[in-house]
Design an enzyme around this catalytic site. Structure first.
Site, PDB file in Angstrom:
ATOM      1  N   SER A 257     -19.293  24.165 -20.500  1.00 26.40           N
ATOM      2  CA  SER A 257     -19.120  24.807 -21.401  1.00 26.40           C
ATOM      3  C   SER A 257     -17.881  24.207 -21.520  1.00 26.40           C
ATOM      4  O   SER A 257     -17.477  24.166 -20.893  1.00 26.40           O
ATOM      5  CB  SER A 257     -19.253  25.783 -21.660  1.00 26.40           C
TER       6      SER A 257
ATOM      7  N   HIS B 222     -24.362  32.874 -20.566  1.00 27.46           N
ATOM      8  CA  HIS B 222     -23.198  32.410 -21.429  1.00 27.46           C
ATOM      9  C   HIS B 222     -22.926  31.958 -22.714  1.00 27.46           C
ATOM     10  O   HIS B 222     -22.718  33.283 -24.077  1.00 27.46           O
ATOM     11  CB  HIS B 222     -22.043  30.868 -20.801  1.00 27.46           C
ATOM     12  N   ASN B 223     -24.089  31.274 -23.089  1.00 27.54           N
ATOM     13  CA  ASN B 223     -24.480  30.841 -24.294  1.00 27.54           C
ATOM     14  C   ASN B 223     -25.146  32.153 -25.424  1.00 27.54           C
ATOM     15  O   ASN B 223     -25.157  32.601 -26.228  1.00 27.54           O
ATOM     16  CB  ASN B 223     -25.528  29.927 -24.161  1.00 27.54           C
TER      17      ASN B 223
ATOM     18  N   GLU C 194     -22.941  34.079 -26.252  1.00 26.44           N
ATOM     19  CA  GLU C 194     -22.069  33.511 -27.490  1.00 26.44           C
ATOM     20  C   GLU C 194     -22.610  34.021 -28.733  1.00 26.44           C
ATOM     21  O   GLU C 194     -22.031  33.548 -29.245  1.00 26.44           O
ATOM     22  CB  GLU C 194     -21.946  31.974 -26.846  1.00 26.44           C
TER      23      GLU C 194
ATOM     24  N   LYS D 276     -25.261  30.375 -17.317  1.00 28.65           N
ATOM     25  CA  LYS D 276     -25.070  28.782 -19.018  1.00 28.65           C
ATOM     26  C   LYS D 276     -25.463  29.850 -19.444  1.00 28.65           C
ATOM     27  O   LYS D 276     -25.446  30.076 -20.767  1.00 28.65           O
ATOM     28  CB  LYS D 276     -24.804  27.945 -18.450  1.00 28.65           C
TER      29      LYS D 276
END
Length: 509
Positions: free
Chosen positions: A138, A213-214, A217, A210
């Site tokens: 990232s 995480h996105n 985001e 991840k």
């Protein structure tokens, strides 16, 4: 010099934007790279940039024209990094490496945004051919070049070989403050600080983290955009004025990479017209799937993530531009009321607090989702470590993550961030302004779906009794789905013959 000593340390496949910058980052940290891409011009471009940035030294990036040549130029056992699109391309490269003679002790690292279940399957599929390892990356182009956040997972043995490399190229933070120790020019090295790269767990765990995480985001970007919408349409600010507000917010609790770049985007002028470029950008948001995967996973695991899901829906709604233009001709919105200077100032403050509280809830949803997935898949995720990884080098990096790190260091078994004393006190302190901001935006007819979804999530978590009791009654009425009772032992099921006169309640176990 022996023949083996002259060989490259790492093989690299895929020299797109992310791949090229990861290669140059590796080179800065002392590694010699054998690079391959089907587009030979990309190989030449990477070599040319390496020569330009390292004109006084020997070549650090060596071009290869085939997979066979790539393997021949590497020290054994081979370490090969892939930076290719997720999906079938990963398997195509893996099969080409097998055909070129890759060995069982060689490691192949997938750094793309692969779906975590694909990663699990690939580790099994290629187990006899080589060690399939994954490491989500990232930070975008700049992160890849000067220090990304890395989320590696898979073989624990492979991690022992990859760890020194990954921790050398990763972003670094000050151990005490959690603030990024940034480098911004080629060749600059930061040897001290905590590396934003730590082993996540078995195959699939890193890509799952991840993915979440996105998802966070998506939520973080959407709530910033909703605040922007209120400031522009509700308060009549121009882009520079909104940028001034965001810059002020970025100096406090809302300090983050996303807030920082929002200021830059808002200040950027179109070179042709001189007007704010953002006003000329079509309001149709794209997405690559990771936010959707997060929302779907939250439903599958049974974890409420309404802010993340609403952020995905907001992008979907934006894509129906023509439909929105047409419906706007038929639907009415509240008339705009003139606000005094004092009222405008008040709303700006309320929006700040709403953004902060919504952000807490979005992270709470993401971390709870990872916790439930960790239990389901027996990953044993370390959430303090994950929060540390995200403090620098990634898109959601923010000073706010230092507080999340401390929350999980206080209680590694913390079920939800809303239970942490710091975050619960912050929400209690700012919830009044949060409610005011949502109410005023709603009365203005300005959509704040993600901010209000966070508020509904907070209010639901505050309720000891929810209307699901009526819902269970409805389900039992039309489908005999049964229900439990508060005055009976947990797990005991009941069903009512709702349509009979006597309404007989029957225990089922």
């Amino acid at each position: 010099m022996s023949e083996d000593a002259a060989k490259c340390d790492i093989g690299f496949v895929g020299l797109g934007v992310m791949g090229k910058n990861l290669v140059l980052n590796l080179a800065d940290n002392g590694y010699k790279i054998a690079a391959f891409d089907l587009d030979f011009e990309k190989v030449d471009a990477a070599i040319a940039q390496d020569v330009q940035e390292n004109s006084q030294g020997s070549p650090r990036v060596i071009g290869c024209s085939s997979y066979t040549e790539l393997l021949s130029k590497l020290k054994a056992p081979h370490l090969i990094v892939l930076s290719v699109p997720a999906g079938e391309v990963v398997d195509q490269v893996c099969h080409n490496l097998i055909g070129a003679g890759i060995q069982p002790d060689d490691i192949v690292i997938d750094t793309g945004n692969s779906l975590w279940t694909d990663t699990v399957e690939r580790e099994k599929r290629y187990n006899e051919n080589f060690i399939f390892f994954s490491s989500a990356v990232s930070g975008g182009e700049v992160g890849a070049r000067f220090g990304p956040a890395l989320m590696p997972s898979g073989s624990a043995y492979a991690w022992t070989r990859v760890k020194p490399i990954w921790q050398s190229i990763a972003a670094k933070v000050d151990a005490e403050t959690g603030k990024p120790l940034e480098r911004s020019k080629p060749g600059e090295i930061i040897p001290h600080g905590e590396a934003c790269a730590e082993y996540i767990g078995p195959a699939g765990a890193g890509h799952y983290v991840k993915m979440v995480h996105n998802g966070i985001e998506y939520a973080d970007m959407q709530i910033i955009c909703e605040a922007y919408h209120v400031l522009r349409e509700g308060l009549g600010m121009d882009c520079d004025q909104v940028a001034d507000v965001f810059a002020k917010w970025n100096a406090g609790d809302l300090n983050s990479y996303l807030m920082e770049i929002s200021v830059e985007v808002l200040r950027h002028k179109d070179p042709e017209s001189g007007s704010a470029l953002v006003d000329l950008i079509l309001d149709k948001a794209g997405q690559k799937g990771t936010g959707l995967w997060t929302a779907v996973s939250s439903l599958e695991v049974g974890c409420p993530a309404p802010t993340i899901s609403q952020a995905v829906y907001a992008r979907s709604i934006s894509s129906f531009k023509n439909l929105r233009i047409e419906t706007a001709k038929h639907l009415t919105r509240p008339p705009a009321d003139a606000l005094s200077a004092e009222q405008k100032e008040s709303l700006v403050e309320e929006l700040h607090d709403a953004l902060y509280c919504a952000k807490i809830c979005a992270y709470a949803q993401g971390f709870q989702l990872m916790k439930l997935a960790s239990v389901e898949h027996n990953w044993k995720l370390n959430f303090a470590s994950i929060a540390k990884i995200w403090r620098a080098g990634c898109i959601i990096r923010a000073s706010f993550l230092q507080s999340i790190t401390k929350a999980f260091e206080r209680d590694s078994e913390l079920e939800n961030l809303l239970l942490d004393s710091y975050f619960s006190s912050q929400l209690s302190k700012y919830q009044s302004n949060w409610r005011q901001a949502v109410a005023k935006a709603t009365l203005m007819g300005i959509p704040v779906g993600a901010i209000s979804a966070s508020l509904s999530y907070y209010d639901s978590m505050c309720c000891e009794i929810l209307p699901a009791n009526l819902l269970q009654g409805q389900r039992d009425f039309f489908g005999a789905h049964t229900f439990e009772r508060v005055d009976k032992p947990a797990g005991k099921k009941f069903h009512v013959e709702w349509s009979t006169t006597e309404r007989v309640i029957k225990p089922l176990n």
